[in-house]
Design an enzyme around this catalytic site. Structure first.
Site, PDB file in Angstrom:
ATOM      1  CD  GLU A 179      -1.895   4.157  -7.435  1.00  0.00           C
ATOM      2  OE1 GLU A 179      -2.738   4.804  -6.785  1.00  0.00           O
ATOM      3  OE2 GLU A 179      -2.026   2.956  -7.708  1.00  0.00           O
TER       4      GLU A 179
ATOM      5  CE1 TYR B 176      -3.876  -1.913  -0.298  1.00  0.00           C
ATOM      6  CE2 TYR B 176      -4.735  -0.299   1.209  1.00  0.00           C
ATOM      7  CZ  TYR B 176      -4.945  -1.316   0.324  1.00  0.00           C
ATOM      8  OH  TYR B 176      -6.211  -1.742   0.043  1.00  0.00           O
TER       9      TYR B 176
END
Length: 108
Positions: free
Chosen positions: A41, A34
């Site tokens: 991103e 994560y």
């Protein structure tokens, strides 16, 4: 991550349960994946902002027959504004899911 997830569910469907090592991997791999995924991103969107603004690709300007305007640059900024504060919420949710799943496996 999807390989782990689908292996877990596939094993569970085929045999009725999954090995504890696969259960642990299913609910623990996000601890590393994560933060890595979120930071990459966000970083890539941030880096791309200058190119998005310069190219005006995927932008719809008025006037047009739909009387509608869309700016991909500002949509990307909106995604960043939601993504950054939303990430801790997603992470803590997964920590809770992990705690429940691993606690359930110890009692079973």
């Amino acid at each position: 991550m999807q390989i782990i997830r689908y292996s877990f569910f596939g094993t569970k469907e085929l045999f009725g349960s999954a090995p504890s090592s696969l259960l642990w991997l299913r609910y623990s791999s996000f601890l590393v994946m994560y933060p890595t995924g979120i930071s990459s991103e966000v970083g890539l969107i941030y880096i791309a902002l200058q190119f998005i603004k310069a190219s005006e690709k995927y932008c719809i300007r008025m006037p047009n027959k739909w009387n509608y305007s869309f700016d991909y640059f500002y949509a990307s900024i909106l995604v960043l504004l939601v993504y950054v504060p939303g990430s801790p919420h997603m992470y803590t949710y997964m920590l809770g899911q992990r705690k429940k799943a691993l606690a359930k496996s110890k009692t079973a």
